[in-house]
Design an enzyme around this catalytic site. Sequence first.
Site, PDB file in Angstrom:
ATOM      1  N   GLY A  12       0.803  -1.213   0.000  1.00 21.66           N
ATOM      2  CA  GLY A  12       0.000   0.000   0.000  1.00 21.66           C
ATOM      3  C   GLY A  12       0.834   1.260   0.000  1.00 21.66           C
ATOM      4  O   GLY A  12       1.752   1.402   0.804  1.00 21.66           O
ATOM      5  N   ALA A  13       0.498   2.188  -0.912  1.00 19.51           N
ATOM      6  CA  ALA A  13       1.217   3.461  -1.003  1.00 19.51           C
ATOM      7  C   ALA A  13       0.309   4.625  -0.643  1.00 19.51           C
ATOM      8  O   ALA A  13       0.319   5.668  -1.287  1.00 19.51           O
ATOM      9  CB  ALA A  13       1.803   3.645  -2.402  1.00 19.51           C
ATOM     10  N   ASN A  39       1.712  -1.507  -4.745  1.00 15.88           N
ATOM     11  CA  ASN A  39       0.501  -0.689  -4.739  1.00 15.88           C
ATOM     12  C   ASN A  39      -0.301  -1.009  -5.988  1.00 15.88           C
ATOM     13  O   ASN A  39       0.274  -1.245  -7.054  1.00 15.88           O
ATOM     14  CB  ASN A  39       0.856   0.806  -4.714  1.00 15.88           C
ATOM     15  CG  ASN A  39      -0.335   1.685  -4.370  1.00 15.88           C
ATOM     16  OD1 ASN A  39      -0.990   1.489  -3.351  1.00 15.88           O
ATOM     17  ND2 ASN A  39      -0.626   2.659  -5.224  1.00 15.88           N
ATOM     18  N   LYS A  40      -1.619  -1.026  -5.883  1.00 18.45           N
ATOM     19  CA  LYS A  40      -2.426  -1.440  -7.038  1.00 18.45           C
ATOM     20  C   LYS A  40      -2.484  -0.378  -8.132  1.00 18.45           C
ATOM     21  O   LYS A  40      -2.843  -0.685  -9.275  1.00 18.45           O
ATOM     22  CB  LYS A  40      -3.836  -1.828  -6.609  1.00 18.45           C
ATOM     23  CG  LYS A  40      -4.696  -0.712  -6.076  1.00 18.45           C
ATOM     24  CD  LYS A  40      -6.077  -1.261  -5.719  1.00 18.45           C
ATOM     25  CE  LYS A  40      -6.983  -0.184  -5.159  1.00 18.45           C
ATOM     26  NZ  LYS A  40      -8.317  -0.713  -4.817  1.00 18.45           N
ATOM     27  N   GLU A 172     -17.143  18.203   5.229  1.00 16.72           N
ATOM     28  CA  GLU A 172     -16.191  18.800   4.281  1.00 16.72           C
ATOM     29  C   GLU A 172     -16.740  18.757   2.858  1.00 16.72           C
ATOM     30  O   GLU A 172     -16.556  19.707   2.080  1.00 16.72           O
ATOM     31  CB  GLU A 172     -14.842  18.087   4.366  1.00 16.72           C
ATOM     32  CG  GLU A 172     -14.096  18.370   5.657  1.00 16.72           C
ATOM     33  CD  GLU A 172     -12.611  18.081   5.559  1.00 16.72           C
ATOM     34  OE1 GLU A 172     -11.816  18.918   6.025  1.00 16.72           O
ATOM     35  OE2 GLU A 172     -12.235  17.019   5.006  1.00 16.72           O
ATOM     36  N   ASP A 302      -5.304   2.654   7.948  1.00 19.23           N
ATOM     37  CA  ASP A 302      -6.722   2.329   8.077  1.00 19.23           C
ATOM     38  C   ASP A 302      -6.984   0.883   8.472  1.00 19.23           C
ATOM     39  O   ASP A 302      -8.095   0.555   8.897  1.00 19.23           O
ATOM     40  CB  ASP A 302      -7.445   2.630   6.760  1.00 19.23           C
ATOM     41  CG  ASP A 302      -7.412   4.106   6.412  1.00 19.23           C
ATOM     42  OD1 ASP A 302      -7.823   4.918   7.259  1.00 19.23           O
ATOM     43  OD2 ASP A 302      -6.974   4.451   5.302  1.00 19.23           O
ATOM     44  N   ALA A 319      -5.199  10.666   8.516  1.00 18.27           N
ATOM     45  CA  ALA A 319      -3.920  10.763   7.811  1.00 18.27           C
ATOM     46  C   ALA A 319      -2.796  11.112   8.779  1.00 18.27           C
ATOM     47  O   ALA A 319      -1.670  10.613   8.650  1.00 18.27           O
ATOM     48  CB  ALA A 319      -4.019  11.813   6.706  1.00 18.27           C
ATOM     49  N   LYS A 379      -5.653  24.475   7.423  1.00 19.68           N
ATOM     50  CA  LYS A 379      -5.962  23.255   6.671  1.00 19.68           C
ATOM     51  C   LYS A 379      -5.068  23.152   5.440  1.00 19.68           C
ATOM     52  O   LYS A 379      -4.556  22.075   5.111  1.00 19.68           O
ATOM     53  CB  LYS A 379      -7.432  23.264   6.257  1.00 19.68           C
ATOM     54  CG  LYS A 379      -7.876  22.031   5.487  1.00 19.68           C
ATOM     55  CD  LYS A 379      -8.029  20.827   6.389  1.00 19.68           C
ATOM     56  CE  LYS A 379      -8.707  19.688   5.658  1.00 19.68           C
ATOM     57  NZ  LYS A 379      -8.914  18.509   6.526  1.00 19.68           N
TER      58      LYS A 379
END
Length: 402
Positions: A12-13, A39-40, A172, A302, A319, A379
């Site tokens: 995973g990236a 990574n896919k 958001e 996650d 994140a 932000k």
Amino acid sequence: MAQDRKKVLVLGAGYAGLQTVTKLQKELSADAAEITLINKNEYHYESTWLHEASAGTINYEDLLYPVEKTVNKDKVNFVVAEVTKIDRNAKRVETDKGVYDFDILVVALGFVSETFGIDGMKEHAFQIENVLTSRKLSRHIEDKFANYAASKEKDDKDLSILVGGAGFTGIEFLGELTDRIPELCSKYGVDQSKVKLTCVEAAPKMLPMFSDDLVSYAVKYLEDRGVEFKIATPIVACNEKGFVVEVNGEKQQLEAGTSVWTAGVRGSHLMEESFEGVKRGRVINKQDLTIEGHNDIFVIGDCSAFIPAGEERPLPTTAQIAMQQGEHTASNIKRLLNGESTQDFQYVNRGTVCSLGANDGVGIVYGRDIAGKKAAFLKKVIDTRAIYKLGGIGLAFKKGKF
């Protein structure tokens, strides 16, 4: 000797996996380990920007960049492949492009949408899940405005959008919609008073991570810009017409041309197939971010359910946490390679900011409430800093928010 190098495999990236790799390549020499990143997709995307791409306030291309831009090819072998099986006991990972053995494994496979078994939600509602779903949603919304403008017999439902969930992503996304809708109305000659934005939330309070004052600020800001909130209103089904909700024990149909689900995510479905004790795609970590029975397998981001010592509930999936876990995992891998003991992960909560469109927001920074343009500016700083930490100053200059 090169053949004696330990094989470090990172799956995973996203924020967690890519942060692990970028720190490893800074701290390890080329002959210290054989590092492979799988990574896919050939690109990394800023998942914290998906609400913007979904609303159409930024182009979907703005939130992605090639993974190769961030990795040192002399130290990291980057493979574009989809992971199909993790055999933790055989220390082997199967993909659609081949099989990879490992000595040390980092599982950072990211999230997918979680609909909690609500009937019809997967089939009839858009999900804010990845680049492709965001691109599809933004095109759909604009198509609805274009169709309305071109039709002789107007259907006001084309201008109605239902958003399920008043958590971070939902709020958001609504903020971005309140920026985007005036642009669409101007572009297609649509009367903005006919546009209807409705947010439906089962819980009695939206944005539960914030104080009542910040929640009130966000609600007033969005209501002043045309958003209607239905709080303490559970969604029991979704169909081609919209959401079916329950009010005072009775079912009601809410109709709209666009239904969007934002109220839940879970870790990769591969987790249940690969590990024990997995709930909603998340496995409970030990304090050093490895898992029970496997001191050489780290699960982060996650897919991680990390419960800090002395607490009862796992940290949320953000994140900020994912990147801190990635940095810590890289440090622990270096320790393992050097024959040293790993160290426990200590999360530093620097704060959280929820954007309300491009120019407003609410948040908590080091324990202090902030709102308005100050929050919006912060932000942008947070978003740009994330790119800098993964890809350096050049990528931050090109892709950042300034």
